[in-house]
Write a protein that holds these residues in place. Structure first.
Motif, PDB file in Angstrom:
ATOM      1  N   MET A 150      10.037   4.403 -15.716  1.00  0.00           N
ATOM      2  CA  MET A 150       8.662   2.795 -16.160  1.00  0.00           C
ATOM      3  C   MET A 150       9.165   1.831 -17.228  1.00  0.00           C
ATOM      4  N   VAL A 151       9.609   2.748 -17.778  1.00  0.00           N
ATOM      5  CA  VAL A 151      10.323   1.972 -19.123  1.00  0.00           C
ATOM      6  C   VAL A 151      11.439   1.278 -19.566  1.00  0.00           C
ATOM      7  N   GLU A 152      12.115   1.747 -18.314  1.00  0.00           N
ATOM      8  CA  GLU A 152      13.443   1.647 -18.131  1.00  0.00           C
ATOM      9  C   GLU A 152      13.477   0.410 -17.514  1.00  0.00           C
ATOM     10  N   THR A 153      12.771   0.402 -16.589  1.00  0.00           N
ATOM     11  CA  THR A 153      12.289  -0.509 -15.554  1.00  0.00           C
ATOM     12  C   THR A 153      11.720  -2.231 -15.908  1.00  0.00           C
ATOM     13  N   GLU A 154      11.168  -2.078 -16.619  1.00  0.00           N
ATOM     14  CA  GLU A 154      10.657  -3.046 -17.558  1.00  0.00           C
ATOM     15  C   GLU A 154      11.435  -3.424 -18.448  1.00  0.00           C
ATOM     16  N   LYS A 155      12.001  -3.032 -19.244  1.00  0.00           N
ATOM     17  CA  LYS A 155      12.565  -3.158 -19.995  1.00  0.00           C
ATOM     18  C   LYS A 155      14.098  -4.737 -19.323  1.00  0.00           C
ATOM     19  N   LEU A 156      14.153  -3.527 -17.783  1.00  0.00           N
ATOM     20  CA  LEU A 156      15.364  -4.426 -16.976  1.00  0.00           C
ATOM     21  C   LEU A 156      14.751  -5.948 -16.338  1.00  0.00           C
ATOM     22  N   ILE A 157      13.714  -5.408 -15.548  1.00  0.00           N
ATOM     23  CA  ILE A 157      13.049  -7.330 -15.510  1.00  0.00           C
ATOM     24  C   ILE A 157      12.706  -7.839 -15.987  1.00  0.00           C
ATOM     25  N   ALA A 158      11.981  -7.110 -18.319  1.00  0.00           N
ATOM     26  CA  ALA A 158      12.458  -8.563 -18.571  1.00  0.00           C
ATOM     27  C   ALA A 158      13.295  -8.760 -19.537  1.00  0.00           C
ATOM     28  N   GLU A 159      14.198  -8.409 -19.117  1.00  0.00           N
ATOM     29  CA  GLU A 159      15.540  -8.683 -19.302  1.00  0.00           C
ATOM     30  C   GLU A 159      15.775 -10.156 -18.423  1.00  0.00           C
TER      31      GLU A 159
END
Length: 207
Positions: free
Chosen positions: A190-199
């Motif tokens: 979840m954490v890295e997925t959110e970072k990817l979406i945010a980018e």
């Protein structure tokens, strides 16, 4: 992340994919208001109906038929007036979504928000999926059920979501053509997925 740009993030999600948590992280990341079940309260205020009516109708079709077949001292068809229908509940909810979206940056979870705000500027539509095994594990972590029961819970919930979404939007729930970005949260977590979406959002809007 602080930004002056008014952005609207609409998150669709498979049950057990972590979509709610990812949406909350996105709201914090972009200093945006988060709307999930909060929308039910807003819609209730807009319409004057009880929030419980919207809770029973939440992301599912066919609720009114079952409701009106139940004898209860608190609910009756006549008490709602001639304009009461499942479509009118959806309209009240849509009005609440558009009002919230007009007031500032926000993150909406489900409830056809991507369709409701489709004509507004700076909208991004994201769909979060995950492998069935991952989603079953998430259900097992929160409910005292067997893996078979967990899978049934997932399939039944998603059938209701898909029917609701297609009825009101004419689009396929979870199909890539309905979204700007589809991502499997079970690959990165979840954490890295959110970072990817945010980018993705930052690049999309030049933030």
């Amino acid at each position: 992340m602080e930004t002056d740009k008014h952005i609207i993030i609409c998150v669709g999600r498979q049950l057990g994919s972590g979509g709610h948590d990812i949406a909350r992280m996105l709201a914090m990341d972009f200093n945006a208001k988060y709307y999930d079940r909060e929308l039910l309260n807003l819609a209730a205020k807009e319409s004057g109906f009880s929030e419980k009516i919207f809770e029973k109708n939440d992301e599912q079709k066919g609720f009114l038929k079952s409701l009106f077949n139940i004898q209860t001292p608190h609910l009756s068809v006549g008490s709602f007036g001639q304009n009461f229908s499942q479509e009118s509940l959806f309209q009240f909810q849509s009005d609440a979504i558009r009002k919230a979206a007009a007031e500032g940056s926000c993150v909406f979870v489900g409830r056809c928000a991507d369709y409701v705000v489709r004509d507004m500027p700076n909208v991004v539509r994201v769909f979060i999926m995950a492998s069935m095994r991952y989603r079953i594990d998430q259900i097992l972590a929160h409910k005292d059920v067997t893996p078979q029961q967990a899978k049934r819970i997932i399939l039944q919930a998603e059938e209701k979501r898909a029917t609701y979404y297609q009825y009101y939007t004419g689009k396929k729930w979870g199909h890539a053509e309905s979204y700007d970005l589809c991502i499997d949260s079970s690959i990165l977590g979840m954490v890295e997925t959110e970072k990817l979406i945010a980018e993705f959002i930052r690049k999309r809007f030049g933030l």
